[in-house]
Motif scaffolding. Structure first.
Motif, mmCIF file in Angstrom:
data_model
loop_
_atom_site.group_PDB
_atom_site.id
_atom_site.type_symbol
_atom_site.label_atom_id
_atom_site.label_comp_id
_atom_site.label_asym_id
_atom_site.label_seq_id
_atom_site.Cartn_x
_atom_site.Cartn_y
_atom_site.Cartn_z
ATOM 1 N N ILE A 34 -20.157 -33.809 6.824
ATOM 2 C CA ILE A 34 -19.926 -33.460 8.221
ATOM 3 C C ILE A 34 -20.576 -32.105 8.477
ATOM 4 C CG2 ILE A 34 -18.214 -33.011 10.008
ATOM 5 C CD1 ILE A 34 -16.218 -34.680 8.369
ATOM 6 N N PRO A 35 -21.564 -32.012 9.375
ATOM 7 C CA PRO A 35 -22.250 -30.738 9.613
ATOM 8 C C PRO A 35 -21.291 -29.687 10.176
ATOM 9 C CG PRO A 35 -23.481 -32.574 10.560
ATOM 10 C CD PRO A 35 -22.134 -33.104 10.188
ATOM 11 N N PRO A 36 -21.590 -28.405 9.969
ATOM 12 C CA PRO A 36 -20.630 -27.338 10.295
ATOM 13 C C PRO A 36 -20.241 -27.231 11.767
ATOM 14 C CG PRO A 36 -22.775 -26.432 9.618
ATOM 15 C CD PRO A 36 -22.786 -27.894 9.277
ATOM 16 N N LYS A 37 -21.206 -27.302 12.677
ATOM 17 C CA LYS A 37 -20.860 -27.179 14.099
ATOM 18 C C LYS A 37 -20.050 -28.382 14.574
ATOM 19 C CE LYS A 37 -25.064 -26.360 15.685
ATOM 20 N NZ LYS A 37 -26.170 -26.022 16.625
ATOM 21 N N THR A 38 -20.373 -29.544 14.035
ATOM 22 C CA THR A 38 -19.620 -30.749 14.390
ATOM 23 C C THR A 38 -18.177 -30.629 13.907
ATOM 24 O OG1 THR A 38 -21.598 -32.145 14.326
ATOM 25 C CG2 THR A 38 -19.474 -33.234 14.021
ATOM 26 N N ARG A 39 -17.997 -30.195 12.673
ATOM 27 C CA ARG A 39 -16.644 -30.013 12.144
ATOM 28 C C ARG A 39 -15.866 -28.998 12.984
ATOM 29 N NH1 ARG A 39 -13.495 -26.891 8.992
ATOM 30 N NH2 ARG A 39 -12.012 -27.964 7.606
ATOM 31 N N HIS A 40 -16.512 -27.890 13.318
ATOM 32 C CA HIS A 40 -15.842 -26.833 14.078
ATOM 33 C C HIS A 40 -15.356 -27.344 15.432
ATOM 34 C CE1 HIS A 40 -14.987 -22.877 15.784
ATOM 35 N NE2 HIS A 40 -15.704 -23.234 16.832
ATOM 36 N N ILE A 41 -16.193 -28.079 16.138
ATOM 37 C CA ILE A 41 -15.787 -28.496 17.483
ATOM 38 C C ILE A 41 -14.730 -29.598 17.430
ATOM 39 C CG2 ILE A 41 -17.467 -30.349 18.028
ATOM 40 C CD1 ILE A 41 -17.843 -28.589 20.708
ATOM 41 N N LEU A 42 -14.744 -30.416 16.381
ATOM 42 C CA LEU A 42 -13.693 -31.429 16.233
ATOM 43 C C LEU A 42 -12.352 -30.773 15.899
ATOM 44 C CD1 LEU A 42 -15.682 -34.219 14.351
ATOM 45 C CD2 LEU A 42 -14.898 -34.257 16.738
ATOM 46 N N MET A 43 -12.372 -29.729 15.103
ATOM 47 C CA MET A 43 -11.142 -28.991 14.833
ATOM 48 C C MET A 43 -10.620 -28.340 16.121
ATOM 49 S SD MET A 43 -10.539 -29.500 11.621
ATOM 50 C CE MET A 43 -9.310 -28.252 11.276
ATOM 51 N N LYS A 44 -11.518 -27.797 16.912
ATOM 52 C CA LYS A 44 -11.127 -27.165 18.181
ATOM 53 C C LYS A 44 -10.542 -28.202 19.141
ATOM 54 C CE LYS A 44 -12.909 -23.722 21.440
ATOM 55 N NZ LYS A 44 -12.345 -24.251 22.678
ATOM 56 N N ALA A 45 -11.177 -29.370 19.204
ATOM 57 C CA ALA A 45 -10.678 -30.423 20.090
ATOM 58 C C ALA A 45 -9.259 -30.839 19.703
ATOM 59 C CB ALA A 45 -11.623 -31.622 20.030
ATOM 60 N N GLN A 46 -9.000 -30.930 18.408
ATOM 61 C CA GLN A 46 -7.653 -31.302 17.969
ATOM 62 C C GLN A 46 -6.624 -30.238 18.339
ATOM 63 O OE1 GLN A 46 -7.558 -33.838 14.036
ATOM 64 N NE2 GLN A 46 -9.123 -32.256 13.810
#
Length: 278
Positions: free
Chosen positions: A21-33
Motif C-alpha cells: 500500500i503506497p504511503p499517501k494512499t495509506r495516510h488518506i485511508l487512515m484519515k478517512a477512517q
C-alpha cells in the motif's frame, strides 16, 4: 457527496506493483477512517490473504469489512461477525472440479489453514514473458500450508466459496468458454486476471456482498466510493455512488466508471480521495 464507505479492490488498485500500500494512499485511508468512514477491502483473495492489509490499515479499530472470494463472504474485521456467506453447493463444487480434469489448468481450493491442489510441484506458468510459480504465489499470498490431493472432486465435501483455476493466459483465453459451458447458467464464472479463471455461486459478486454487508451494519443510506481495475470489480463500480477505475484498468472497467484516476503505481486512490479527506 463525501463517501462514508470506501470499497477497494486489492491487486492493481490499493496496492502498487510491489504489492504494497503506497504511503499517501495509506495516510488518506487512515484519515478517512478517523473521520468516520468505513473501508471495505473487496477481493478475489481469501479472508486470510486479506488480513495483512486489514492490519496495515487498522481496520480492526474502525469496523472495516473484508469481502473475500469475489463476494462469497463478508466479515466485520473488528467483531469477526460474518455479514454475508454464500458458498457453492457441494454438488456444484464436485462437478466443477471433475470438469476441470479435462483442461490443462491448476485448480485450487482452500479450507482452514490449507490450500489444496493436485500437485504442489506444479510447473510454473508464463506471465508477461517470465516464469511464474502460481501455486506458490497463491499459497504464500493467503498464508496457506499446501496440501496435495490427487482427486479434488472426490475430496471436496465441505463448503467452498471459490474454485480458482490458474493456467497459461493464452490457454485460458482459448478454453474458458468450454470450461464454463456446463455452469454458465448455474454459477458465476469469470476472469480475475489473465491467468486466473474462477467459479463462485450464482449471483455472487463484489456488489452483492457489499450490499448485504451494508444492510446489516446500517439502515440509513450510505454513500459508497468504489475503486477497481479488473472484470470482477465492475459490479461494485456500477453499484457505487462514485465508481472509480484505475488508470491501469482494462477498457470495460473504465467504461463502467464515473471517473478514471491515476494508476495504482501513481497512487490513484489517493488522487481521488484527497478531494474529500485531504
Amino acid at each position: 457527496m463525501k463517501p462514508n464507505i470506501i470499497a477497494l479492490d486489492i491487486d492493481g488498485t490499493l496496492t502498487d506493483s510491489a504489492k504494497q500500500i503506497p504511503p499517501k494512499t495509506r495516510h488518506i485511508l487512515m484519515k478517512a477512517q478517523k473521520e468516520g468512514c468505513r473501508i471495505v477491502l473487496a477481493s478475489g483473495r481469501t479472508i486470510p490473504a486479506l488480513r495483512r492489509f486489514a492490519e496495515d490499515l487498522h481496520l480492526d479499530e474502525h469496523h472495516g469489512i473484508l469481502v473475500a472470494y469475489n463476494g462469497g463472504m463478508a466479515v466485520d474485521v473488528q467483531t469477526g461477525e460474518v455479514l454475508f456467506d454464500r458458498p457453492l453447493q457441494r454438488s456444484q463444487s464436485k462437478s466443477v472440479l471433475e470438469h476441470m480434469k479435462k483442461f490443462n489448468v491448476y485448480p485450487m481450493i482452500d479450507r482452514g489453514d490449507y490450500m489444496y491442489v493436485n500437485n504442489v510441484y506444479a510447473p510454473p506458468i508464463h506471465v508477461d514473458g517470465t516464469e511464474f510459480n502460481v501455486v506458490e504465489y497463491e499459497a504464500r499470498g493467503g498464508n496457506f500450508l499446501l496440501c496435495e490431493v490427487k482427486d479434488l472432486a472426490a475430496f471436496a465435501d465441505f463448503p467452498i466459496r471459490k474454485i480458482l483455476t490458474a493456467g497459461e493466459p493464452d490457454y485460458l483465453l482459448a478454453h474458458y468458454q468450454e470450461m464454463q459451458a456446463p455452469f454458465v447458467d448455474s454459477l458465476s464464472c469469470m476472469f480475475t486476471a489473465d491467468f486466473y479463471f474462477e467459479f463462485t455461486a450464482k449471483g455472487v459478486d463484489k456488489a452483492a456482498a457489499i450490499r448485504a454487508a451494508l444492510q446489516k451494519i446500517s439502515q440509513k443510506k450510505l454513500t459508497v466510493a468504489a475503486f477497481g481495475d479488473s472484470q470482477n470489480d465492475i459490479s461494485m463500480i456500477e453499484m457505487a455512488d462514485l465508481g472509480v477505475a484505475m488508470g491501469n484498468a482494462n477498457a470495460a472497467v473504465k467504461a463502467a466508471a464515473d471517473r478514471i484516476t491515476l494508476s495504482n503505481d501513481e497512487e490513484g486512490v489517493y488522487e481521488t480521495l484527497k478531494d474529500y479527506f485531504a
